[in-house]
Scaffold this motif. Structure first.
Motif, PDB file in Angstrom:
ATOM      1  N   LEU A   1       0.902  -1.145   0.011  1.00 55.32           N
ATOM      2  CA  LEU A   1      -0.236   0.071   0.176  1.00 55.32           C
ATOM      3  C   LEU A   1       0.770   1.288  -0.360  1.00 55.32           C
ATOM      4  CD1 LEU A   1      -2.624  -0.868   2.759  1.00 55.32           C
ATOM      5  CD2 LEU A   1      -2.549  -1.280   0.358  1.00 55.32           C
ATOM      6  N   TYR A   2       0.053   2.281  -0.716  1.00 57.53           N
ATOM      7  CA  TYR A   2       0.862   3.130  -0.835  1.00 57.53           C
ATOM      8  C   TYR A   2       1.577   4.406  -0.128  1.00 57.53           C
ATOM      9  CZ  TYR A   2       1.283   1.817  -5.351  1.00 57.53           C
ATOM     10  OH  TYR A   2       1.606   0.677  -6.281  1.00 57.53           O
ATOM     11  N   ASN A   3       1.860   5.408   0.640  1.00 62.74           N
ATOM     12  CA  ASN A   3       2.073   6.226   1.632  1.00 62.74           C
ATOM     13  C   ASN A   3       1.694   7.676   1.064  1.00 62.74           C
ATOM     14  OD1 ASN A   3       3.216   7.701   3.659  1.00 62.74           O
ATOM     15  ND2 ASN A   3       4.636   6.890   3.556  1.00 62.74           N
ATOM     16  N   TYR A   4       0.386   7.898   0.995  1.00 59.58           N
ATOM     17  CA  TYR A   4       0.431  10.090  -0.046  1.00 59.58           C
ATOM     18  C   TYR A   4       0.650  10.567   1.203  1.00 59.58           C
ATOM     19  CZ  TYR A   4      -1.603   6.526  -2.931  1.00 59.58           C
ATOM     20  OH  TYR A   4      -2.219   5.814  -3.612  1.00 59.58           O
ATOM     21  N   GLY A   5       1.430  12.261   0.762  1.00 62.58           N
ATOM     22  CA  GLY A   5       0.995  13.413   1.286  1.00 62.58           C
ATOM     23  C   GLY A   5       1.653  12.867   2.883  1.00 62.58           C
ATOM     24  N   LEU A   6       0.862  13.230   3.881  1.00 63.59           N
ATOM     25  CA  LEU A   6       1.228  13.527   5.714  1.00 63.59           C
ATOM     26  C   LEU A   6       1.762  12.027   5.587  1.00 63.59           C
ATOM     27  CD1 LEU A   6      -1.648  15.470   7.157  1.00 63.59           C
ATOM     28  CD2 LEU A   6       0.624  15.636   6.982  1.00 63.59           C
ATOM     29  N   GLY A   7       1.535  10.347   4.394  1.00 64.13           N
ATOM     30  CA  GLY A   7       1.785   9.757   4.552  1.00 64.13           C
ATOM     31  C   GLY A   7       1.017   9.356   5.989  1.00 64.13           C
ATOM     32  N   LEU A   8      -0.028   8.873   6.374  1.00 64.66           N
ATOM     33  CA  LEU A   8      -1.159   8.445   6.302  1.00 64.66           C
ATOM     34  C   LEU A   8      -1.055   7.049   5.738  1.00 64.66           C
ATOM     35  CD1 LEU A   8      -3.150  11.249   7.272  1.00 64.66           C
ATOM     36  CD2 LEU A   8      -1.799  10.210   9.306  1.00 64.66           C
ATOM     37  N   ALA A   9      -0.344   5.826   6.190  1.00 63.87           N
ATOM     38  CA  ALA A   9      -0.762   5.067   5.454  1.00 63.87           C
ATOM     39  C   ALA A   9      -1.350   3.381   6.674  1.00 63.87           C
ATOM     40  CB  ALA A   9      -0.010   4.777   4.292  1.00 63.87           C
ATOM     41  N   LEU A  10      -1.887   2.532   5.838  1.00 64.10           N
ATOM     42  CA  LEU A  10      -1.396   0.842   5.954  1.00 64.10           C
ATOM     43  C   LEU A  10      -0.597   0.148   5.815  1.00 64.10           C
ATOM     44  CD1 LEU A  10      -5.673  -0.138   6.559  1.00 64.10           C
ATOM     45  CD2 LEU A  10      -3.625   0.301   8.347  1.00 64.10           C
ATOM     46  N   GLY A  63       2.493   7.683   9.934  1.00 64.49           N
ATOM     47  CA  GLY A  63       2.684   9.026   9.703  1.00 64.49           C
ATOM     48  C   GLY A  63       1.314   9.129  10.681  1.00 64.49           C
ATOM     49  N   ILE A  64       0.842   8.543  11.498  1.00 56.68           N
ATOM     50  CA  ILE A  64       0.085   9.309  13.119  1.00 56.68           C
ATOM     51  C   ILE A  64      -0.019   8.661  13.639  1.00 56.68           C
ATOM     52  CG2 ILE A  64      -2.010   9.202  14.321  1.00 56.68           C
ATOM     53  CD1 ILE A  64      -3.173   8.333  11.642  1.00 56.68           C
ATOM     54  N   SER A  65       0.703   9.436  14.575  1.00 56.85           N
ATOM     55  CA  SER A  65       1.553   9.658  15.806  1.00 56.85           C
ATOM     56  C   SER A  65       1.501   8.603  16.785  1.00 56.85           C
ATOM     57  CB  SER A  65       1.772  11.354  16.774  1.00 56.85           C
ATOM     58  OG  SER A  65       1.386  11.410  17.070  1.00 56.85           O
ATOM     59  N   VAL A  66       0.347   8.768  16.945  1.00 59.48           N
ATOM     60  CA  VAL A  66      -0.612   7.281  18.131  1.00 59.48           C
ATOM     61  C   VAL A  66      -1.030   6.463  17.646  1.00 59.48           C
ATOM     62  CG1 VAL A  66      -1.266   7.399  20.042  1.00 59.48           C
ATOM     63  CG2 VAL A  66       0.226   9.339  20.232  1.00 59.48           C
ATOM     64  N   ARG A  67      -1.459   5.283  18.140  1.00 57.43           N
ATOM     65  CA  ARG A  67      -2.312   4.006  17.776  1.00 57.43           C
ATOM     66  C   ARG A  67      -2.742   3.936  18.986  1.00 57.43           C
ATOM     67  NH1 ARG A  67      -1.397  -1.199  13.772  1.00 57.43           N
ATOM     68  NH2 ARG A  67      -3.359  -1.912  13.345  1.00 57.43           N
ATOM     69  N   ASN A  68      -4.543   4.858  18.979  1.00 49.54           N
ATOM     70  CA  ASN A  68      -5.267   4.004  19.463  1.00 49.54           C
ATOM     71  C   ASN A  68      -5.519   2.621  20.134  1.00 49.54           C
ATOM     72  OD1 ASN A  68      -5.004   6.747  20.501  1.00 49.54           O
ATOM     73  ND2 ASN A  68      -6.312   7.369  18.950  1.00 49.54           N
ATOM     74  N   ARG A  69      -5.154   2.210  20.284  1.00 51.63           N
ATOM     75  CA  ARG A  69      -5.157   0.223  21.070  1.00 51.63           C
ATOM     76  C   ARG A  69      -5.740   0.135  22.261  1.00 51.63           C
ATOM     77  NH1 ARG A  69      -1.008  -2.748  17.094  1.00 51.63           N
ATOM     78  NH2 ARG A  69       0.338  -2.008  18.251  1.00 51.63           N
ATOM     79  N   ALA A  70      -6.293  -0.347  22.762  1.00 52.76           N
ATOM     80  CA  ALA A  70      -6.527  -0.691  24.505  1.00 52.76           C
ATOM     81  C   ALA A  70      -6.922  -2.410  24.206  1.00 52.76           C
ATOM     82  CB  ALA A  70      -8.662   0.122  24.690  1.00 52.76           C
ATOM     83  N   SER A  71      -5.907  -2.596  25.043  1.00 53.87           N
ATOM     84  CA  SER A  71      -6.187  -4.196  25.527  1.00 53.87           C
ATOM     85  C   SER A  71      -7.556  -4.948  25.955  1.00 53.87           C
ATOM     86  CB  SER A  71      -4.934  -4.562  26.396  1.00 53.87           C
ATOM     87  OG  SER A  71      -3.662  -4.142  25.710  1.00 53.87           O
ATOM     88  N   GLY A  72      -7.505  -6.353  25.680  1.00 57.04           N
ATOM     89  CA  GLY A  72      -8.882  -6.838  25.956  1.00 57.04           C
ATOM     90  C   GLY A  72      -9.432  -7.972  25.288  1.00 57.04           C
TER      91      GLY A  72
END
Length: 474
Positions: A1-10, A63-72
């Motif tokens: 997958l590609y990285n556009y602009g701000l680098g927000l990508a998977l 590209g996003i500084s924080v990945r909002n993941r919660a354990s459970g």
């Protein structure tokens, strides 16, 4: 997958088998079999609206500084919508799937076991009950946003909306979550040559705050950013009014009447126009003659009133300006305006509607540089704009609280300095509740100090809004 602009990508972590099939049926295990019964007790959309479900853990986010993941318990998913023919991209929302097994291992081995496969939406439910105990669900609310931002059209959109607005999308409110009564709308309005994607870092960070995630609903306003400022302001006001009316026609949801509007650059000017009684001041910037004495038809006067004679929207109670050129931008000089007029294609219908009876009227007194041509948003944000000088001096309504976030590059301090596009003296307004200076260039909406100031303002706002199920504040 590609990285556009701000680098927000998977990016795939290596396992390409990320698709999850959510279906009832009998499944063979290494030992025994189990009958699965799929249900979606808390998922707010019909499943036929979705193209596929992907395991969020199979992807990495850049590209996003924080990945909002919660354990459970459970497995976080990216629920990918079918292609939206109007928006021209595939939306995505977070989900968590949980396997509830009540049988013993012996029953599983004998093939007599059954289990429930349950789908949940993390913005509505973050924990479930297993037996008698509350158990948190594992969630990932960042990966779906990155999935959206990895599609090329969302990055091309800002160019289309500016240079060829007739080929872009109509002005509209985009809701990042389904409407839920009791949550305060926080509306983000982007600037010139921009689009809602530039709020991604801020929205992701604010969603990590459990109080804001529970008590706020985030809306994004998309518009054609080269259109005349007053036309875009009219569209913002109309879209917000229509959205509130559609969601709550009976007016029972008090939270919808406590809206916060946050605008960057041109979006800040539009934001102020949701909360200001302009009277006839904007019209007086064009003409010395009362509107009723012009040679316009009554229909034309009605259009002028809708664009220039504005009342505060009753449901907007707080506004935030970010890098806003209240008195114009020194980058919107003659050369830039000339280039924009050569490159931007404004819709012909709009040109006819405005130019024929306003720009050519003998009752309208425009500066020479604006006469005889359809003004773009760049014209409207120049230091010579007749509207901005009037609007800057007008206060917001007494029922509205306003805040300024102003960017200054380098070592300058107020009143000196600017952000490379807007000088401090243009962005500053007297009478605001707070003024926060961030050491940054013009596009500061993704910077941690800016985001934290917005978060502070939202928490301050929520203190004045009764939480659902509580008595009104006195």
């Amino acid at each position: 997958l590609y990285n556009y602009g701000l680098g927000l990508a998977l990016g795939d972590q290596g396992d390409t088998n990320a698709v999850v099939h959510l279906e009832s049926g009998r499944r063979r295990l290494p030992v025994g079999e189990i009958e699965l019964h799929f249900s979606s007790p808390d998922f707010p959309w019909p499943l036929d609206q979705f193209d596929q479900f992907l395991a969020a853990d199979k992807f990495r986010v850049r590209g996003i500084s924080v990945r909002n993941r919660a354990s459970g318990m459970g497995t976080p998913l990216i629920a990918v919508r079918k292609l939206d023919p109007e928006l021209r991209y595939q939306g995505a929302v977070p989900a968590t799937v949980f396997l509830r097994v009540t049988n013993t291992l012996a029953e599983v081995a004998s093939g007599q076991a059954a289990a429930a496969l349950e789908l949940y939406y993390p913005f509505n439910q973050t924990q479930i009950t297993v037996g008698a105990a509350p158990v948190p669900l594992e969630t990932d609310i960042t990966a779906p946003s990155a999935y959206i931002l990895n599609q090329s059209f969302v990055w091309r959109l800002q160019r289309l909306q500016f240079f060829s607005p007739e080929l872009g999308l109509r002005s509209q409110v985009l809701m990042s979550q389904p409407y839920r009564p009791g949550r305060v709308p926080v509306v983000f309005v982007h600037g010139t040559f921009s689009s809602p994607i530039w709020w991604a870092e801020m929205v992701n960070t604010l969603n990590a705050d459990p109080v804001l995630r529970e008590r706020c609903q985030i809306w994004l306003f998309l518009y054609r950013s080269s259109n005349p400022v007053m036309l875009s302001a009219s569209e913002l006001r109309a879209e917000l009014t229509a959205t509130v009316q559609k969601l709550d026609p009976a007016g029972k949801d008090a939270a919808l009447q406590q809206m916060v509007v946050i605008g960057h650059s041109q979006g800040g000017v539009l934001t102020k126009l949701t909360a200001t009684d302009t009277g006839d001041h904007l019209w007086r910037a064009l003409s010395d003659k009362p509107l009723e004495e012009t040679d316009f038809t009554e229909a034309q006067r009605a259009l002028v009133r809708s664009l220039l004679f504005l009342k505060p929207l009753p449901f907007v109670t707080r506004v935030v300006y970010i890098s806003t050129p209240h008195r114009g931008s020194y980058m919107a000089g003659a050369l830039v305006r000339t280039l924009v007029h050569k490159l931007v294609s404004l819709p012909e219908a709009m040109f006819k509607q405005s130019t024929d009876f306003i720009l050519q009227s003998k009752d309208v007194k425009l500066p020479v540089k604006f006469r005889g041509k359809m003004p773009t948003s760049v014209d409207g944000q120049s230091t010579g704009s007749p509207f901005l000088s009037k609007l800057a001096d007008l206060p917001v309504a007494p029922t509205v609280k306003a805040h300024s976030i102003i960017a200054i590059k380098g070592e300058d301090h107020p009143p000196a300095g600017g952000d490379g596009v807007v000088k401090y003296t243009s962005a500053h307004l007297d009478g605001v509740e707070s003024e926060f200076i961030v050491n940054c260039g013009h596009s500061c909406q993704d910077q941690p100090p800016t985001i934290e100031e917005v978060r502070r303002i939202l928490h301050e706002h929520l203190k004045t809004v009764p939480a659902p199920g509580t008595l009104p504040l006195r």
